[in-house]
Motif scaffolding. Structure first.
Motif, PDB file in Angstrom:
ATOM      1  N   THR A 138      -3.283   4.356  -9.355  1.00  0.00           N
ATOM      2  CA  THR A 138      -3.941   5.238 -10.312  1.00  0.00           C
ATOM      3  C   THR A 138      -4.460   4.459 -11.561  1.00  0.00           C
ATOM      4  N   GLU A 139      -4.615   5.232 -12.675  1.00  0.00           N
ATOM      5  CA  GLU A 139      -5.109   4.768 -13.760  1.00  0.00           C
ATOM      6  C   GLU A 139      -4.159   3.841 -14.722  1.00  0.00           C
ATOM      7  N   VAL A 140      -2.747   4.113 -14.233  1.00  0.00           N
ATOM      8  CA  VAL A 140      -1.741   3.527 -15.111  1.00  0.00           C
ATOM      9  C   VAL A 140      -1.136   2.354 -14.159  1.00  0.00           C
ATOM     10  N   ASP A 141      -1.318   1.171 -14.880  1.00  0.00           N
ATOM     11  CA  ASP A 141      -0.629  -0.198 -14.344  1.00  0.00           C
ATOM     12  C   ASP A 141       0.624   0.066 -13.557  1.00  0.00           C
ATOM     13  N   GLY A 142       0.398  -0.445 -12.302  1.00  0.00           N
ATOM     14  CA  GLY A 142       1.760  -0.405 -11.630  1.00  0.00           C
ATOM     15  C   GLY A 142       2.011   0.721 -11.084  1.00  0.00           C
ATOM     16  N   ALA A 143       1.262   1.805 -11.369  1.00  0.00           N
ATOM     17  CA  ALA A 143       1.546   3.265 -10.515  1.00  0.00           C
ATOM     18  C   ALA A 143       0.625   3.233  -9.406  1.00  0.00           C
ATOM     19  N   TYR A 144       1.198   3.899  -8.278  1.00  0.00           N
ATOM     20  CA  TYR A 144       0.620   4.316  -6.977  1.00  0.00           C
ATOM     21  C   TYR A 144       0.768   5.503  -6.554  1.00  0.00           C
ATOM     22  N   GLU A 145       0.053   6.225  -6.072  1.00  0.00           N
ATOM     23  CA  GLU A 145       0.334   7.347  -5.108  1.00  0.00           C
ATOM     24  C   GLU A 145       0.294   6.794  -3.755  1.00  0.00           C
ATOM     25  N   TYR A 146       1.469   7.333  -3.076  1.00  0.00           N
ATOM     26  CA  TYR A 146       1.737   7.279  -1.714  1.00  0.00           C
ATOM     27  C   TYR A 146       1.745   8.426  -0.862  1.00  0.00           C
ATOM     28  N   GLN A 147       1.588   7.976   0.396  1.00  0.00           N
ATOM     29  CA  GLN A 147       1.499   9.080   1.438  1.00  0.00           C
ATOM     30  C   GLN A 147       2.116   8.577   2.496  1.00  0.00           C
ATOM     31  N   LEU A 148       3.160   9.214   3.239  1.00  0.00           N
ATOM     32  CA  LEU A 148       3.779   8.685   4.747  1.00  0.00           C
ATOM     33  C   LEU A 148       3.617   9.759   5.449  1.00  0.00           C
ATOM     34  N   VAL A 149       2.863   9.301   6.597  1.00  0.00           N
ATOM     35  CA  VAL A 149       2.484  10.669   7.720  1.00  0.00           C
ATOM     36  C   VAL A 149       3.384  10.271   8.982  1.00  0.00           C
ATOM     37  N   ILE A 150       4.110  11.355   9.215  1.00  0.00           N
ATOM     38  CA  ILE A 150       5.181  11.103  10.373  1.00  0.00           C
ATOM     39  C   ILE A 150       4.694  12.010  11.461  1.00  0.00           C
ATOM     40  N   GLN A 207       4.281   9.971  -6.110  1.00  0.00           N
ATOM     41  CA  GLN A 207       3.766   8.733  -6.908  1.00  0.00           C
ATOM     42  C   GLN A 207       4.999   7.929  -7.195  1.00  0.00           C
ATOM     43  N   LEU A 208       4.787   6.511  -7.452  1.00  0.00           N
ATOM     44  CA  LEU A 208       5.733   5.467  -7.548  1.00  0.00           C
ATOM     45  C   LEU A 208       5.360   4.434  -8.603  1.00  0.00           C
ATOM     46  N   GLN A 209       6.150   4.033  -9.376  1.00  0.00           N
ATOM     47  CA  GLN A 209       5.909   3.159 -10.545  1.00  0.00           C
ATOM     48  C   GLN A 209       6.797   1.892 -10.417  1.00  0.00           C
ATOM     49  N   LEU A 210       5.928   0.647 -10.297  1.00  0.00           N
ATOM     50  CA  LEU A 210       6.832  -0.381  -9.956  1.00  0.00           C
ATOM     51  C   LEU A 210       7.250  -1.105 -11.272  1.00  0.00           C
ATOM     52  N   PRO A 211       8.207  -1.975 -11.141  1.00  0.00           N
ATOM     53  CA  PRO A 211       8.966  -2.731 -12.400  1.00  0.00           C
ATOM     54  C   PRO A 211       7.683  -3.671 -12.648  1.00  0.00           C
ATOM     55  N   GLU A 212       7.669  -3.950 -13.995  1.00  0.00           N
ATOM     56  CA  GLU A 212       6.618  -5.011 -14.527  1.00  0.00           C
ATOM     57  C   GLU A 212       6.829  -6.325 -13.852  1.00  0.00           C
ATOM     58  N   ASP A 213       8.153  -6.699 -13.654  1.00  0.00           N
ATOM     59  CA  ASP A 213       8.535  -8.136 -13.184  1.00  0.00           C
ATOM     60  C   ASP A 213       8.404  -8.181 -11.719  1.00  0.00           C
ATOM     61  N   PHE A 214       8.127  -7.208 -11.060  1.00  0.00           N
ATOM     62  CA  PHE A 214       8.092  -6.978  -9.769  1.00  0.00           C
ATOM     63  C   PHE A 214       6.799  -7.284  -8.926  1.00  0.00           C
ATOM     64  N   GLU A 215       6.731  -8.155  -7.936  1.00  0.00           N
ATOM     65  CA  GLU A 215       5.511  -8.390  -7.213  1.00  0.00           C
ATOM     66  C   GLU A 215       5.875  -7.932  -5.695  1.00  0.00           C
ATOM     67  N   PRO A 216       5.232  -6.552  -5.429  1.00  0.00           N
ATOM     68  CA  PRO A 216       5.220  -6.119  -4.048  1.00  0.00           C
ATOM     69  C   PRO A 216       4.599  -7.098  -2.927  1.00  0.00           C
ATOM     70  N   GLU A 217       5.336  -7.048  -1.834  1.00  0.00           N
ATOM     71  CA  GLU A 217       4.526  -7.715  -0.692  1.00  0.00           C
ATOM     72  C   GLU A 217       4.286  -6.763   0.571  1.00  0.00           C
ATOM     73  N   LYS A 218       5.059  -5.990   0.692  1.00  0.00           N
ATOM     74  CA  LYS A 218       5.340  -5.283   1.981  1.00  0.00           C
ATOM     75  C   LYS A 218       5.981  -4.004   1.947  1.00  0.00           C
ATOM     76  N   VAL A 219       5.902  -2.783   2.757  1.00  0.00           N
ATOM     77  CA  VAL A 219       6.502  -1.572   2.769  1.00  0.00           C
ATOM     78  C   VAL A 219       7.030  -1.464   3.967  1.00  0.00           C
ATOM     79  N   GLN A 220       8.401  -1.235   3.820  1.00  0.00           N
ATOM     80  CA  GLN A 220       9.330  -0.867   5.122  1.00  0.00           C
ATOM     81  C   GLN A 220       9.797   0.487   5.182  1.00  0.00           C
ATOM     82  N   VAL A 221       9.401   1.067   6.518  1.00  0.00           N
ATOM     83  CA  VAL A 221       9.677   2.567   6.856  1.00  0.00           C
ATOM     84  C   VAL A 221      10.551   2.487   7.927  1.00  0.00           C
TER      85      VAL A 221
END
Length: 245
Positions: A138-150, A207-221
């Protein structure tokens, strides 16, 4: 005394009138020449002035014609530039329309492929499946729109229900393999896991907002269904490419 030489004397009659007439004629000739020269000079000046006026008027006409031609050329340039701008804008609009149409076609093809997988279970493995997990910045730093399809690939119309646990794995500072549940970074999730119940498929979006000091690597479902045929499905997605590992 020399008597052989004789002096000849000529007697000329004096006529004052003749002398006056000669002088008068000479004066008239000189006057005529003066007057003629004066009027000839005046005529020459008038003629040259008339010629200059004619040339000036002709130049004015030519100047007006050139000004009109220049205005017309400027108008054509403006029209051409405007046409080019319109053409460029129209080209960009058409190009954008084509891109949008291609994107829409790709989206429809993906949806068609998705529905074919769901509705034609004989062609794929049956059961509970994690179809995809997508992220969009998104336009906000560290903010993302997510979608999980089951999805559930089955040959009957029974519902399937259970829980979905989504976690983001990364590092915080020097600490590796830090796991953050979706609940901690998304206000759309109230519980540690997301409840699902569907017949063919279900979208879990937010939508999710990551912490500023966090660096994501993968998503576990992790999916855990309930009932007689309970299933547990676990899958990881790389954060950068969103491809299943």
């Amino acid at each position: 005394m020399n008597t052989g030489q004789h002096e000849r004397l000529e007697i000329v009659a004096y006529s004052p009138l003749k002398r006056f007439l000669v002088r008068a004629v000479i004066a008239l000739i000189m006057l005529a020449l003066g007057v003629g020269g004066y009027y000839y000079g005046r005529w020459s000046i008038w003629h040259e002035r008339g010629t200059a006026v004619i040339e000036r008027d002709e130049l004015r006409v030519v100047t007006r014609e050139q000004e009109e031609e220049l205005k017309e050329l400027r108008r054509r340039v403006l029209v051409t530039e405007s046409s080019n701008a319109v053409d460029r804008r129209a080209y960009r609009e058409v190009q954008q329309t084509v891109l949008n149409l291609n994107a829409r076609i790709a989206q429809l093809e993906n949806e068609l492929h998705f529905y074919q997988r769901v509705m034609a279970p004989e062609k794929v493995d049956q059961g509970l499946r994690i179809d995809s997990f997508d992220l969009k910045p998104t336009e906000v730093d560290g903010a993302y729109e997510y979608q999980l399809v089951i999805t559930q690939v089955t040959d009957n119309n029974t519902f399937i229900e259970g829980r979905a646990l989504v976690s983001i794995i990364g590092k915080r500072g020097e600490t590796q393999n830090v796991t953050i549940p979706l609940k901690d970074v998304s206000s759309d999730v109230d519980d540690l896991s997301v409840r699902f119940r569907f017949r063919f498929f279900q979208n879990v979006a937010g939508q999710l907002q990551l912490p500023e000091d966090f660096e994501p690597e993968k998503v576990q479902v992790i999916l855990q269904s309930t009932g007689r045929k309970a299933m547990r499905i676990e899958q990881e997605f790389d954060w950068s490419t969103q491809e299943a590992l």
